[in-house]
Write a protein that holds these residues in place. Sequence first.
Motif, PDB file in Angstrom:
ATOM      1  N   LEU A 102     -10.732   3.589  -3.671  1.00 40.81           N
ATOM      2  CA  LEU A 102     -10.181   4.095  -2.416  1.00 40.81           C
ATOM      3  C   LEU A 102      -9.934   2.964  -1.433  1.00 40.81           C
ATOM      4  O   LEU A 102      -8.899   2.914  -0.764  1.00 40.81           O
ATOM      5  N   VAL A 103     -10.880   2.049  -1.342  1.00 43.95           N
ATOM      6  CA  VAL A 103     -10.729   0.909  -0.429  1.00 43.95           C
ATOM      7  C   VAL A 103      -9.532   0.062  -0.842  1.00 43.95           C
ATOM      8  O   VAL A 103      -8.689  -0.319  -0.019  1.00 43.95           O
ATOM      9  N   ARG A 104      -9.411  -0.214  -2.143  1.00 49.05           N
ATOM     10  CA  ARG A 104      -8.332  -1.058  -2.625  1.00 49.05           C
ATOM     11  C   ARG A 104      -6.966  -0.394  -2.425  1.00 49.05           C
ATOM     12  O   ARG A 104      -5.990  -1.041  -2.013  1.00 49.05           O
ATOM     13  N   LEU A 105      -6.893   0.903  -2.685  1.00 49.35           N
ATOM     14  CA  LEU A 105      -5.621   1.602  -2.529  1.00 49.35           C
ATOM     15  C   LEU A 105      -5.214   1.697  -1.066  1.00 49.35           C
ATOM     16  O   LEU A 105      -4.035   1.638  -0.727  1.00 49.35           O
ATOM     17  N   ARG A 106      -6.204   1.851  -0.178  1.00 53.14           N
ATOM     18  CA  ARG A 106      -5.884   1.917   1.250  1.00 53.14           C
ATOM     19  C   ARG A 106      -5.290   0.595   1.723  1.00 53.14           C
ATOM     20  O   ARG A 106      -4.329   0.565   2.493  1.00 53.14           O
ATOM     21  N   GLU A 107      -5.845  -0.506   1.248  1.00 48.95           N
ATOM     22  CA  GLU A 107      -5.318  -1.821   1.612  1.00 48.95           C
ATOM     23  C   GLU A 107      -3.887  -1.987   1.104  1.00 48.95           C
ATOM     24  O   GLU A 107      -3.030  -2.540   1.786  1.00 48.95           O
ATOM     25  N   ARG A 108      -3.632  -1.483  -0.107  1.00 51.57           N
ATOM     26  CA  ARG A 108      -2.284  -1.592  -0.668  1.00 51.57           C
ATOM     27  C   ARG A 108      -1.302  -0.712   0.104  1.00 51.57           C
ATOM     28  O   ARG A 108      -0.153  -1.091   0.328  1.00 51.57           O
ATOM     29  N   LEU A 109      -1.763   0.444   0.553  1.00 53.49           N
ATOM     30  CA  LEU A 109      -0.901   1.337   1.331  1.00 53.49           C
ATOM     31  C   LEU A 109      -0.553   0.713   2.676  1.00 53.49           C
ATOM     32  O   LEU A 109       0.567   0.846   3.162  1.00 53.49           O
ATOM     33  N   VAL A 110      -1.509   0.013   3.282  1.00 53.21           N
ATOM     34  CA  VAL A 110      -1.256  -0.669   4.555  1.00 53.21           C
ATOM     35  C   VAL A 110      -0.108  -1.656   4.393  1.00 53.21           C
ATOM     36  O   VAL A 110       0.784  -1.742   5.233  1.00 53.21           O
ATOM     37  N   ARG A 111      -0.088  -2.384   3.285  1.00 54.69           N
ATOM     38  CA  ARG A 111       0.932  -3.407   3.075  1.00 54.69           C
ATOM     39  C   ARG A 111       2.301  -2.818   2.752  1.00 54.69           C
ATOM     40  O   ARG A 111       3.325  -3.398   3.088  1.00 54.69           O
ATOM     41  N   SER A 112       2.323  -1.652   2.112  1.00 57.71           N
ATOM     42  CA  SER A 112       3.599  -1.166   1.568  1.00 57.71           C
ATOM     43  C   SER A 112       4.238  -0.028   2.347  1.00 57.71           C
ATOM     44  O   SER A 112       5.429   0.220   2.223  1.00 57.71           O
ATOM     45  N   ASN A 113       3.465   0.676   3.161  1.00 58.80           N
ATOM     46  CA  ASN A 113       4.004   1.926   3.725  1.00 58.80           C
ATOM     47  C   ASN A 113       3.852   2.051   5.233  1.00 58.80           C
ATOM     48  O   ASN A 113       3.838   3.142   5.757  1.00 58.80           O
ATOM     49  N   ASN A 114       3.724   0.943   5.929  1.00 60.36           N
ATOM     50  CA  ASN A 114       3.459   1.069   7.358  1.00 60.36           C
ATOM     51  C   ASN A 114       4.703   0.921   8.233  1.00 60.36           C
ATOM     52  O   ASN A 114       4.606   0.782   9.442  1.00 60.36           O
ATOM     53  N   PHE A 391      -6.834  11.800  -2.432  1.00 57.79           N
ATOM     54  CA  PHE A 391      -6.100  11.618  -1.176  1.00 57.79           C
ATOM     55  C   PHE A 391      -7.026  11.899   0.008  1.00 57.79           C
ATOM     56  O   PHE A 391      -7.692  12.927   0.055  1.00 57.79           O
ATOM     57  N   GLU A 392      -7.047  10.969   0.970  1.00 64.82           N
ATOM     58  CA  GLU A 392      -7.836  11.119   2.186  1.00 64.82           C
ATOM     59  C   GLU A 392      -6.903  11.133   3.385  1.00 64.82           C
ATOM     60  O   GLU A 392      -6.123  10.191   3.580  1.00 64.82           O
ATOM     61  N   VAL A 393      -6.968  12.179   4.194  1.00 66.33           N
ATOM     62  CA  VAL A 393      -6.040  12.334   5.315  1.00 66.33           C
ATOM     63  C   VAL A 393      -6.177  11.198   6.317  1.00 66.33           C
ATOM     64  O   VAL A 393      -5.192  10.525   6.658  1.00 66.33           O
ATOM     65  N   GLU A 394      -7.363  10.957   6.824  1.00 68.67           N
ATOM     66  CA  GLU A 394      -7.541   9.954   7.868  1.00 68.67           C
ATOM     67  C   GLU A 394      -7.250   8.553   7.344  1.00 68.67           C
ATOM     68  O   GLU A 394      -6.640   7.728   8.038  1.00 68.67           O
ATOM     69  N   GLY A 395      -7.672   8.271   6.110  1.00 71.96           N
ATOM     70  CA  GLY A 395      -7.382   6.968   5.532  1.00 71.96           C
ATOM     71  C   GLY A 395      -5.887   6.755   5.365  1.00 71.96           C
ATOM     72  O   GLY A 395      -5.369   5.648   5.592  1.00 71.96           O
ATOM     73  N   PHE A 396      -5.166   7.804   4.987  1.00 70.96           N
ATOM     74  CA  PHE A 396      -3.714   7.714   4.822  1.00 70.96           C
ATOM     75  C   PHE A 396      -3.023   7.445   6.158  1.00 70.96           C
ATOM     76  O   PHE A 396      -2.184   6.553   6.267  1.00 70.96           O
ATOM     77  N   VAL A 397      -3.400   8.198   7.199  1.00 74.15           N
ATOM     78  CA  VAL A 397      -2.779   8.022   8.521  1.00 74.15           C
ATOM     79  C   VAL A 397      -3.104   6.637   9.095  1.00 74.15           C
ATOM     80  O   VAL A 397      -2.251   5.970   9.657  1.00 74.15           O
ATOM     81  N   ASP A 398      -4.351   6.219   8.947  1.00 73.68           N
ATOM     82  CA  ASP A 398      -4.729   4.896   9.450  1.00 73.68           C
ATOM     83  C   ASP A 398      -3.955   3.796   8.758  1.00 73.68           C
ATOM     84  O   ASP A 398      -3.589   2.796   9.382  1.00 73.68           O
ATOM     85  N   ALA A 399      -3.683   3.980   7.458  1.00 76.94           N
ATOM     86  CA  ALA A 399      -2.889   2.983   6.725  1.00 76.94           C
ATOM     87  C   ALA A 399      -1.451   2.926   7.268  1.00 76.94           C
ATOM     88  O   ALA A 399      -0.861   1.861   7.370  1.00 76.94           O
ATOM     89  N   LEU A 400      -0.914   4.093   7.620  1.00 70.38           N
ATOM     90  CA  LEU A 400       0.446   4.128   8.168  1.00 70.38           C
ATOM     91  C   LEU A 400       0.514   3.423   9.524  1.00 70.38           C
ATOM     92  O   LEU A 400       1.527   2.789   9.855  1.00 70.38           O
ATOM     93  N   LEU A 401      -0.535   3.522  10.302  1.00 69.24           N
ATOM     94  CA  LEU A 401      -0.505   3.007  11.683  1.00 69.24           C
ATOM     95  C   LEU A 401      -1.140   1.636  11.838  1.00 69.24           C
ATOM     96  O   LEU A 401      -1.163   1.099  12.931  1.00 69.24           O
ATOM     97  N   ASN A 402      -1.653   1.076  10.748  1.00 70.00           N
ATOM     98  CA  ASN A 402      -2.347  -0.208  10.854  1.00 70.00           C
ATOM     99  C   ASN A 402      -1.356  -1.319  11.129  1.00 70.00           C
ATOM    100  O   ASN A 402      -0.522  -1.606  10.291  1.00 70.00           O
TER     101      ASN A 402
END
Length: 402
Positions: A102-114, A391-402
């Motif tokens: 989860l931690v690794r995927l969140r970091e990848r989402l920050v880079r690709s989907n923000n 899928f984690e809601v808050e982790g997903f939104v935070d990745a979008l807004l990071n």
Amino acid sequence: MNDILPILLSILAALVVLGGLIPVLMKTRKNITRYPGTRDANDPVLPRGGSTAVEDRPGSVADRTAPDGADLEGLEATEVPDNAAGLEVIPVETPLPVAGRLVRLRERLVRSNNVMGKGLLALLSSDKIDENVWDEVEETLLLADLGTEPTMQLVDALRERVKVLGTRTPEQVKLLLREELIKLVDPTMDRTLNVQRHADRPAVMMVVGVNGVGKTTTVGKLARVLVAEDKDVLLGAADTFRAAAAEQLATWGQRVGVPTVKSDIDGADPASVAYEAVKAGIDQEVDVVMIDTAGRLQNKVGLMDELRKVKRVVEKLAEVDEVLLVLDATTGQNGLNQARVFSEVVNITGIVLTKLDGTAKGGIVVAIQKTLGVPVKLIGLGEGADDLAPFEVEGFVDALLN
């Protein structure tokens, strides 16, 4: 001599006829494969604890007792060969724990989907927020595949809150946007996978979707997730039309020590394979049976009827607890049409979004959930064996807004 000649001619004619029939009979027989009468030590589906006890097995599907047996008529009996037959022997791997991935995927989402988040924050942090800004906010959300209705809902909520707040700082704007996006993605949806074993049977999961979205890979990756959670898993290779699909699934299972029920006959009846997988799961008291199905276009009525049949036949043995629809996140709004049809045919209980990295737009999560009323339960963000996570809601939104 004259009396013998007609007899010899008759015999010769009979031999010619018989010679023509023999290949036909052999060909017909070759296409009818049945279970062996007993289960031996080489069977991939062994009793829990690794016992090699021999157990009687019925000779065909028709021999088995099931309610409303008429629905089982016409099923082709299918063979369950050695799970690893023809596969390279590879060591059993230990899947990554769910928390770590989860931690690794969140970091990848920050880079690709923000991109969406950055665009919205820039617009809402403007010195002056007028109608032009709100139009750009709306356009940004639509381009992110959020969908028309959710976009209007979010813009109206932000308008009202910005108006009430008056003066704004970037921190306040980010907090507002985060709160509204979390509401939109909906943390109240139950995203739990229904994989708890019942008192007398395993949990049964079907994985469905169109061609090319990565269903077999998703089943393999999800098996790794369940093994990491100490679940006893069995796979059913009901994708009998794609070349080497069963071998691909068996390889995924072999990597984590999970058996696969499959047929070596191309075009075998998928409902029969699914039925035998669930039967084996019940016999061996596993926790979860996962059934991989063939890809099918949502506008092909015959193929969708076949999928309905697979589910109906499985339910002669056990209720299907989870039906996961795999969608390619890069298809955006086109995936919604697929989702609607599959939901009508097999009652989807959850969504798996693959390829959420790269060109995918994060808003598709909201659009799908609003359309179906079904939660996104798993996301895939890469090609690696452990690149699938809840899928984690808050982790997903935070990745979008990071």
